[in-house]
Enzyme design. Structure first.
Site, short mmCIF file in Angstrom:
data_model
loop_
_atom_site.label_atom_id
_atom_site.label_comp_id
_atom_site.label_asym_id
_atom_site.label_seq_id
_atom_site.Cartn_x
_atom_site.Cartn_y
_atom_site.Cartn_z
N ASP A 141 60.29 -20.14 -35.46
CA ASP A 141 61.13 -21.21 -34.92
C ASP A 141 62.23 -21.51 -35.94
O ASP A 141 61.95 -21.78 -37.11
CB ASP A 141 60.26 -22.44 -34.67
CG ASP A 141 60.99 -23.52 -33.87
OD1 ASP A 141 62.23 -23.56 -33.91
OD2 ASP A 141 60.32 -24.33 -33.24
N LYS A 149 63.96 -23.96 -36.51
CA LYS A 149 63.94 -25.30 -37.13
C LYS A 149 62.71 -25.50 -38.02
O LYS A 149 62.49 -26.61 -38.53
CB LYS A 149 64.00 -26.38 -36.05
CG LYS A 149 62.83 -26.42 -35.09
CD LYS A 149 63.04 -27.52 -34.06
CE LYS A 149 61.83 -27.66 -33.13
NZ LYS A 149 61.62 -26.42 -32.32
N GLU A 202 56.13 -19.86 -18.12
CA GLU A 202 54.98 -19.65 -17.24
C GLU A 202 55.38 -19.05 -15.89
O GLU A 202 54.52 -18.92 -15.01
CB GLU A 202 54.25 -20.99 -17.02
CG GLU A 202 53.67 -21.57 -18.30
CD GLU A 202 52.96 -22.90 -18.08
OE1 GLU A 202 52.98 -23.38 -16.93
OE2 GLU A 202 52.39 -23.42 -19.04
N LYS A 232 43.04 -22.21 -29.09
CA LYS A 232 43.82 -22.13 -30.27
C LYS A 232 43.03 -22.65 -31.44
O LYS A 232 41.96 -23.26 -31.27
CB LYS A 232 45.15 -22.86 -30.12
CG LYS A 232 45.06 -24.37 -30.16
CD LYS A 232 46.43 -25.07 -30.09
CE LYS A 232 47.27 -24.75 -28.87
NZ LYS A 232 48.52 -25.54 -28.80
#
Length: 440
Positions: A165, A167, A330, A401
């Site tokens: 990412d 950022k 998705e 996760k």
């Protein structure tokens, strides 16, 4: 050769030795026949063969022991030490988490880094060499956790694209860049996106890596692409993953559900700060080719030919159409897989799940079958060590996760299990696809 003496006992000894040699040879032939290439490499069933290293996953209630010794094999089999011992272990693991900036020093000597971190200590079969894989890893935090994922799935014949990412903190970028420099087949995506949940930038980030992987010439014959995030972990060895994906015979592992939520897809959305917001404006332009929009999980395993299809002109049109929708990640792949000419299509499995990912949603009804003993973040279970009993014997390839700062013990035990299976491959049997479909 053994001398034949005149005594009766010496003759008996010689005959016994001959008979023993014959028996050993016969047993070896029987063993080799049962371990024939077809039997050893054929795919697969939902019941992984029992092994003698502690990973036989017996059913039954969990048992709490009085021992202060924390062993992964005990946790996986539902034998738990005291809670105090578990907490001390988790705290100790948390103290060993490597800071992002520390990877700068660790990777000054790449050869030492690769060997000491376990990248090159894994056996590789010809079957794996003939079936290289490609990976995309979308990450934004914790160089330590991503490096643990990378070293576990790393093989020199595979290729890995990491999208960070844009950022993310600078030290995350520097740490991952230094790690990637140590390997010819690991690289950072050529273009980086500001990734916000629910936005089209997730799709763009994935496509950047896909394009880079297709353009690489050093590993140009990879067969399948598996998309990961930095918060996932393998449940199968590289050999098991190869054997399972070979059974797909060029088809994709994509889950397609019913039509997407209308408000997400047919109303325009805008990004305000770091949150995507729905407007009252309807999209006026019809979907490309007037193909219905499909929806499903972002996770997948894609045949190389389909990844090439995702870079086509029609895919570019869909990318533009999805630009102001919500949760395009998705729908993008699922919709393109629905095209009649899409290589690999939506996959061969007539079930409601995909093989490539084990994930527990907060909305699941079968909570007894798929519990979450960790915590839920954005409706997804973040696993703890108590989830090892179920997760470790999941039939799927990867689990989502994990947060190493929350519970590093579950990751350590899964890595240990993968290491043991890599060096002692379990016997796999037939009909994996059919058994998986019927089990869902």
């Amino acid at each position: 050769m053994w001398p034949i003496g005149r005594s009766f006992s010496s003759q008996n000894l010689f005959l016994c030795l001959v008979i023993c040699q014959v028996v050993v040879c016969m047993l070896f032939v029987i063993y080799r026949n049962t371990q024939s290439l077809e039997h050893r490499l054929a795919i697969l069933t939902s019941r992984w063969a029992a092994r003698e290293d502690g990973f036989d996953f017996p059913e039954g209630p969990w048992n709490v022991t009085d021992s202060d010794v924390v062993r992964c094999s005990d946790l996986i089999n539902g034998r738990f030490p005291s809670e105090a011992a578990i907490n001390r272990t988790i705290d100790a693991i948390r103290e060993t988490v490597i800071k992002d900036y520390e990877f700068i020093e660790l990777t000054r000597d790449c050869t030492k880094f690769a060997w000491e971190r376990g990248y090159y200590n894994k056996p590789i079969t010809k079957e794996e060499l003939d079936f290289p894989l490609a990976y995309t890893i979308l990450m934004y935090r914790s160089v330590h956790q991503v490096e643990q994922l990378l070293r576990t799935i790393y093989r020199p014949q595979n290729i890995y694209c990491i999208h960070i990412d844009s950022k993310s903190p600078p030290l995350v970028h520097i740490g991952m860049e230094r790690i990637s420099r140590c390997f010819d087949n690991v690289f950072i995506a050529s273009n980086l996106e500001n990734v916000y949940w629910g936005t089209i930038n997730i799709v763009k980030a994935e496509r950047h890596c896909q394009k880079d992987l297709l353009n690489r010439t050093d590993v140009s014959n990879w067969k399948y692409l598996i998309n990961l995030t930095g918060q996932e972990f393998p449940l199968k060895t590289n050999l098991e993953i190869v054997q399972i994906l070979k059974e797909f015979k060029g088809q994709n592992d994509i889950r397609t559900l019913a039509q997407p939520v209308e408000e997400w897809t047919y109303y325009r959305h805008v990004l305000e700060g770091d949150t995507i917001r729905q407007t009252t404006l309807l999209k006026t332009e019809p979907p490309p080719d007037k193909v219905p929009v499909h929806k499903g999980p972002f996770f997948s395993a894609l045949a190389r030919q389909f990844v090439e299809f995702l870079q086509s002109d029609i895919a570019d049109k869909w990318l533009e159409w999805f630009n102001d929708t919500k949760n395009a990640d998705e729908s993008f792949t699922q919709t393109l897989a629905s095209y009649p000419n899409a290589p690999g299509g939506p996959g061969p499995i007539g079930s409601k799940a995909i093989i490539s990912r084990d994930i527990v949603w907060s909305s699941e009804r079968l909570r007894e079958r798929r519990p979450c003993y960790g915590k839920f973040v954005r409706r997804v279970c973040v696993h703890s060590w108590r989830d090892l009993v179920r997760v470790s014997k999941s039939i799927r390839l990867f689990a989502n996760k994990f947060h190493v700062e929350y519970d590093g013990l579950v990751l350590q035990c899964l890595e240990e299990a993968i290491h043991n299976k890599t060096h002692n491959p379990p016997m796999l049997t037939f009909h994996f696809i059919d058994d998986f479909s019927s089990s869902e």
